[in-house]
Write a protein that holds these residues in place. Sequence first.
Motif, PDB file in Angstrom:
ATOM      1  N   ALA A 261     -77.309  72.501 -14.992  1.00 27.05           N
ATOM      2  CA  ALA A 261     -76.945  71.759 -16.200  1.00 27.05           C
ATOM      3  C   ALA A 261     -75.748  72.418 -16.885  1.00 27.05           C
ATOM      4  O   ALA A 261     -74.847  71.728 -17.367  1.00 27.05           O
ATOM      5  N   GLY A 262     -75.722  73.738 -16.898  1.00 23.02           N
ATOM      6  CA  GLY A 262     -74.608  74.453 -17.518  1.00 23.02           C
ATOM      7  C   GLY A 262     -73.284  74.153 -16.850  1.00 23.02           C
ATOM      8  O   GLY A 262     -72.269  73.937 -17.514  1.00 23.02           O
ATOM      9  N   ARG A 263     -73.292  74.147 -15.531  1.00 23.08           N
ATOM     10  CA  ARG A 263     -72.060  73.839 -14.793  1.00 23.08           C
ATOM     11  C   ARG A 263     -71.630  72.397 -15.043  1.00 23.08           C
ATOM     12  O   ARG A 263     -70.450  72.115 -15.237  1.00 23.08           O
ATOM     13  N   LEU A 264     -72.586  71.474 -15.038  1.00 20.17           N
ATOM     14  CA  LEU A 264     -72.271  70.072 -15.280  1.00 20.17           C
ATOM     15  C   LEU A 264     -71.685  69.895 -16.675  1.00 20.17           C
ATOM     16  O   LEU A 264     -70.672  69.220 -16.854  1.00 20.17           O
ATOM     17  N   GLY A 265     -72.322  70.521 -17.663  1.00 17.62           N
ATOM     18  CA  GLY A 265     -71.820  70.422 -19.031  1.00 17.62           C
ATOM     19  C   GLY A 265     -70.419  70.973 -19.168  1.00 17.62           C
ATOM     20  O   GLY A 265     -69.564  70.374 -19.841  1.00 17.62           O
ATOM     21  N   ALA A 266     -70.151  72.105 -18.523  1.00 16.26           N
ATOM     22  CA  ALA A 266     -68.816  72.696 -18.583  1.00 16.26           C
ATOM     23  C   ALA A 266     -67.783  71.772 -17.951  1.00 16.26           C
ATOM     24  O   ALA A 266     -66.686  71.582 -18.485  1.00 16.26           O
ATOM     25  N   GLU A 267     -68.149  71.176 -16.843  1.00 16.36           N
ATOM     26  CA  GLU A 267     -67.223  70.266 -16.158  1.00 16.36           C
ATOM     27  C   GLU A 267     -66.913  69.033 -17.000  1.00 16.36           C
ATOM     28  O   GLU A 267     -65.801  68.519 -16.973  1.00 16.36           O
ATOM     29  N   LEU A 268     -67.896  68.583 -17.771  1.00 17.23           N
ATOM     30  CA  LEU A 268     -67.724  67.382 -18.592  1.00 17.23           C
ATOM     31  C   LEU A 268     -67.262  67.689 -20.013  1.00 17.23           C
ATOM     32  O   LEU A 268     -66.999  66.776 -20.789  1.00 17.23           O
ATOM     33  N   GLY A 269     -67.214  68.970 -20.370  1.00 18.85           N
ATOM     34  CA  GLY A 269     -66.801  69.348 -21.716  1.00 18.85           C
ATOM     35  C   GLY A 269     -67.873  69.093 -22.761  1.00 18.85           C
ATOM     36  O   GLY A 269     -67.562  68.791 -23.918  1.00 18.85           O
ATOM     37  N   LEU A 270     -69.139  69.233 -22.363  1.00 21.09           N
ATOM     38  CA  LEU A 270     -70.256  68.992 -23.279  1.00 21.09           C
ATOM     39  C   LEU A 270     -70.913  70.303 -23.674  1.00 21.09           C
ATOM     40  O   LEU A 270     -70.937  71.250 -22.891  1.00 21.09           O
ATOM     41  N   ASN A 271     -71.483  70.330 -24.871  1.00 21.83           N
ATOM     42  CA  ASN A 271     -72.263  71.495 -25.275  1.00 21.83           C
ATOM     43  C   ASN A 271     -73.661  71.388 -24.656  1.00 21.83           C
ATOM     44  O   ASN A 271     -74.000  70.393 -24.011  1.00 21.83           O
ATOM     45  N   SER A 272     -74.474  72.392 -24.888  1.00 23.76           N
ATOM     46  CA  SER A 272     -75.797  72.460 -24.279  1.00 23.76           C
ATOM     47  C   SER A 272     -76.681  71.274 -24.678  1.00 23.76           C
ATOM     48  O   SER A 272     -77.336  70.663 -23.833  1.00 23.76           O
ATOM     49  N   ALA A 273     -76.696  70.944 -25.967  1.00 24.11           N
ATOM     50  CA  ALA A 273     -77.535  69.832 -26.439  1.00 24.11           C
ATOM     51  C   ALA A 273     -77.066  68.506 -25.842  1.00 24.11           C
ATOM     52  O   ALA A 273     -77.889  67.676 -25.428  1.00 24.11           O
ATOM     53  N   GLY A 274     -75.764  68.315 -25.782  1.00 24.47           N
ATOM     54  CA  GLY A 274     -75.215  67.086 -25.211  1.00 24.47           C
ATOM     55  C   GLY A 274     -75.534  66.968 -23.728  1.00 24.47           C
ATOM     56  O   GLY A 274     -75.843  65.880 -23.223  1.00 24.47           O
ATOM     57  N   THR A 275     -75.467  68.099 -23.026  1.00 29.26           N
ATOM     58  CA  THR A 275     -75.774  68.104 -21.603  1.00 29.26           C
ATOM     59  C   THR A 275     -77.252  67.792 -21.370  1.00 29.26           C
ATOM     60  O   THR A 275     -77.595  67.006 -20.480  1.00 29.26           O
ATOM     61  N   THR A 276     -78.120  68.383 -22.171  1.00 26.46           N
ATOM     62  CA  THR A 276     -79.557  68.115 -22.042  1.00 26.46           C
ATOM     63  C   THR A 276     -79.842  66.632 -22.278  1.00 26.46           C
ATOM     64  O   THR A 276     -80.589  66.011 -21.511  1.00 26.46           O
ATOM     65  N   ALA A 277     -79.243  66.064 -23.308  1.00 29.77           N
ATOM     66  CA  ALA A 277     -79.442  64.638 -23.588  1.00 29.77           C
ATOM     67  C   ALA A 277     -78.939  63.777 -22.433  1.00 29.77           C
ATOM     68  O   ALA A 277     -79.591  62.800 -22.040  1.00 29.77           O
ATOM     69  N   LEU A 278     -77.794  64.135 -21.876  1.00 29.49           N
ATOM     70  CA  LEU A 278     -77.220  63.402 -20.747  1.00 29.49           C
ATOM     71  C   LEU A 278     -78.150  63.459 -19.544  1.00 29.49           C
ATOM     72  O   LEU A 278     -78.477  62.417 -18.952  1.00 29.49           O
ATOM     73  N   VAL A 279     -78.581  64.652 -19.169  1.00 26.15           N
ATOM     74  CA  VAL A 279     -79.448  64.800 -17.997  1.00 26.15           C
ATOM     75  C   VAL A 279     -80.783  64.095 -18.232  1.00 26.15           C
ATOM     76  O   VAL A 279     -81.294  63.408 -17.332  1.00 26.15           O
ATOM     77  N   ASP A 280     -81.345  64.208 -19.427  1.00 26.54           N
ATOM     78  CA  ASP A 280     -82.587  63.492 -19.747  1.00 26.54           C
ATOM     79  C   ASP A 280     -82.409  61.987 -19.567  1.00 26.54           C
ATOM     80  O   ASP A 280     -83.266  61.307 -18.983  1.00 26.54           O
TER      81      ASP A 280
END
Length: 149
Positions: free
Chosen positions: A56-75
């Motif tokens: 999730a961290g790598r995906l968020g970094a690639e998309l320019g998202l913070n941790s909360a945004g990445t969690t919401a996206l993956v959920d």
Amino acid sequence: MPTPSEMETVHLLRAAVVELGLHSARFASRNGMHPTDVRALIALMDARRAGEETTAGRLGAELGLNSAGTTALVDRLERAGHVRRVRGQRDRRRVVIEVEDRAVELGQAFFGPLIQRSVELLRGYDEGQRAAIRDFLDGVRQAAAEGRD
């Protein structure tokens, strides 16, 4: 100073990028997704093709998202059945995000004709010309990526 021919090429590239963005937005809209969901699926499919695991961290970094945004996206993608969280193959302590075959099939059904048309266009060029096209597109991609930070 750019020549008219150079500017024509740059403007055609910009127009192609706009059309590709609109095409992607149509896919997102038809499938109840946010445009970032589509970008995430593309990133996950690229990683899958490369045989890489994506946290999730790598995906968020690639998309320019913070941790909360990445969690919401993956959920959101997980609820829709497009991805799953699994233990890493290389390190079982890590949780990685994998794209579901269903999402790949959905993308192929929509983007397949565009991909096929693109391949047909490329077949009209010899290998040297295709290499020049790849070099140009990769250079533009790298130039655009420099502005991420």
